[in-house]
Design a protein around this motif. Structure first.
Motif, short mmCIF file in Angstrom:
data_model
loop_
_atom_site.label_atom_id
_atom_site.label_comp_id
_atom_site.label_asym_id
_atom_site.label_seq_id
_atom_site.Cartn_x
_atom_site.Cartn_y
_atom_site.Cartn_z
N PHE A 18 10.70 -13.29 -14.03
CA PHE A 18 9.89 -13.82 -15.10
C PHE A 18 9.74 -12.77 -16.19
O PHE A 18 9.85 -11.57 -15.96
CB PHE A 18 8.51 -14.21 -14.56
CG PHE A 18 8.48 -15.57 -13.89
CD1 PHE A 18 7.35 -16.35 -13.99
CD2 PHE A 18 9.56 -16.04 -13.18
CE1 PHE A 18 7.30 -17.60 -13.38
CE2 PHE A 18 9.53 -17.28 -12.58
CZ PHE A 18 8.39 -18.06 -12.67
N PHE A 105 0.32 -17.79 -12.98
CA PHE A 105 1.31 -16.80 -13.39
C PHE A 105 1.16 -15.47 -12.65
O PHE A 105 2.08 -14.65 -12.68
CB PHE A 105 1.22 -16.57 -14.91
CG PHE A 105 1.65 -17.77 -15.71
CD1 PHE A 105 2.97 -18.18 -15.71
CD2 PHE A 105 0.72 -18.50 -16.44
CE1 PHE A 105 3.36 -19.30 -16.42
CE2 PHE A 105 1.11 -19.62 -17.16
CZ PHE A 105 2.44 -20.02 -17.15
N GLU A 109 6.47 -14.16 -7.53
CA GLU A 109 7.52 -14.98 -8.14
C GLU A 109 8.11 -15.98 -7.16
O GLU A 109 8.42 -17.10 -7.53
CB GLU A 109 8.62 -14.09 -8.71
CG GLU A 109 8.22 -13.39 -9.98
CD GLU A 109 9.40 -12.73 -10.66
OE1 GLU A 109 10.55 -13.11 -10.36
OE2 GLU A 109 9.18 -11.86 -11.50
N PRO A 117 14.28 -20.52 -12.14
CA PRO A 117 13.61 -20.36 -13.42
C PRO A 117 14.14 -21.22 -14.54
O PRO A 117 13.49 -21.33 -15.57
CB PRO A 117 13.85 -18.88 -13.75
CG PRO A 117 15.12 -18.56 -13.06
CD PRO A 117 15.10 -19.36 -11.80
N SER A 131 10.98 -19.20 -16.10
CA SER A 131 11.05 -18.20 -17.14
C SER A 131 11.88 -18.84 -18.25
O SER A 131 12.55 -19.84 -18.02
CB SER A 131 11.71 -16.92 -16.63
OG SER A 131 13.04 -17.18 -16.24
N ASP A 144 6.90 -17.21 -20.24
CA ASP A 144 7.02 -17.90 -18.97
C ASP A 144 6.19 -19.18 -19.09
O ASP A 144 5.23 -19.23 -19.86
CB ASP A 144 6.47 -17.05 -17.81
CG ASP A 144 7.28 -15.80 -17.57
OD1 ASP A 144 8.51 -15.83 -17.79
OD2 ASP A 144 6.69 -14.78 -17.17
#
Length: 359
Positions: A18, A105, A109, A117, A131, A144
């Motif tokens: 991200f 956030f 991840e 992403p 992302s 993001d």
């Protein structure tokens, strides 16, 4: 020729990381080459951005309501943007949705979606994290985000757990406010009472939640959070954590948006331009970044029912002598836009009826 912006070493940014992880790197002192987007992010300040007092639409005197209806009409015609105050949504709820989105956030991840992403929401995958790597555009967005379809079916990321209840309430409250605004907009357009609700099937109206995370950027003039674009839907609601960054285009000039605490920034979107046969404009806006503070924005896009065919209102077509936009099923427009946004011609331009088509 050597690139103007020195890239970050590969070890500092995994392919699927991200942007938040990159921004928090202790070795980051310039914008990596894949983010390179030279821009002038300066915006003018204006005291003219319209303010609409929702309480006067709901419970004002006849004179107060008439004035706010005029304010609303002028905002939609001239700015395509307004600041909504006294909307009745509790300040505690606005804070809660910002906090829950920020907590999302801050998840690891692998929990928040770092392994996928580049996925965007679709009917078959209606709640995703990402992302903002966009390899086909030649640059990556300094952002993001997470997006979920929240109405007519409700979808939400599994974590953080508190997001589900907060988002469900936020969706309900904003949906009610948007529907009232659309009824008043229909009145301003001279449409029959109930017309907007009926043709757009607002009982099953579409809502898309999006939360955007813009971390501090070492070179704000060399990256962008979101380039200039318009939104799908009828009315887009936006709140933020008090860090500026949203700019709107008015008469060819970029303006910073300033909003009082507990207000909602509202812009007229593509489908309201279509319904009004061009009387109301879907305005270009962008998100710029800064080198000091993280910006969080929460967006609720309010649209027609997924299966509603949106086209210029018949009464307005009769007044104008012709329709300026082709009809299109709402969800088809949304999914086309989500898959192709920022790549060339916009959906709105694609469905405009050019003068020569009539000959």
């Amino acid at each position: 020729m050597a690139p103007a912006i020195a890239p970050v070493k590969p070890s500092n940014l995994a392919e699927n990381s991200f942007v938040k992880a990159l921004a928090e790197s202790s070795t980051l002192n310039s914008v990596p080459s894949q983010f390179a987007y030279a821009n002038d992010s300066r915006g003018s300040h204006s005291d003219s951005i319209p303010i609409v007092d929702f309480s006067h639409l709901v419970a004002g005197t006849p004179d107060q309501r008439a004035k706010v209806l005029r304010d609303l009409d002028k905002a939609c015609r001239e700015w395509g943007f307004f600041v909504l105050v006294n909307h009745g949504i509790p300040e505690s709820l606005l804070k809660a949705i910002i906090e829950a989105s920020l907590e999302y956030f801050e998840l690891p991840e692998e929990t928040s979606g770092g392994t996928r992403p580049r996925v965007r929401p679709t009917l078959s995958n209606p709640a995703v994290a990402a992302s903002s790597i966009r390899p086909t555009t030649g640059f990556t967005l300094w952002r993001d985000f997470v997006k979920s379809y929240v109405h007519p079916q409700f979808h939400c990321p599994e974590k953080p757990h508190k997001l589900r209840d907060v988002l469900a309430e936020f969706s309900e409250k904003t949906r009610s406010v948007a529907r009232k605004l659309l009824q008043d907009i229909g009145e301003n357009l001279g449409l029959e009472k109930g017309y907007v609700d009926e043709v757009l099937k607002l009982d099953s109206c579409f809502q898309l939640y999006a939360a955007n995370y813009y971390p501090p950027c070492p070179q704000p003039d060399q990256a962008i959070g979101l380039p200039a674009h318009t939104d799908h839907g009828l009315l887009t609601f936006l709140i933020h954590n008090g860090v500026a960054g949203l700019q709107i285009q008015h008469n060819g000039e970029w303006f910073n948006t300033n909003s009082p605490q507990n207000s909602i920034l509202v812009n007229t979107a593509d489908h309201l331009e279509i319904l009004s046969n061009g009387r109301y404009k879907s305005v270009r806006h962008r998100a710029v970044v800064n080198n000091e503070a993280t910006r969080i924005s929460v967006v609720m896009a309010n649209g027609a029912a997924p299966d509603a065919v949106v086209e210029p209102a018949g009464a307005l077509v009769e007044q104008d002598g012709r329709a300026y936009y082709h009809p299109m099923k709402f969800i088809e427009y949304v999914e086309t836009m989500l898959s192709n946004r920022l790549q060339g011609k916009s959906n709105l331009d694609c469905i405009k009826i050019q003068q020569q088509e009539d000959h």
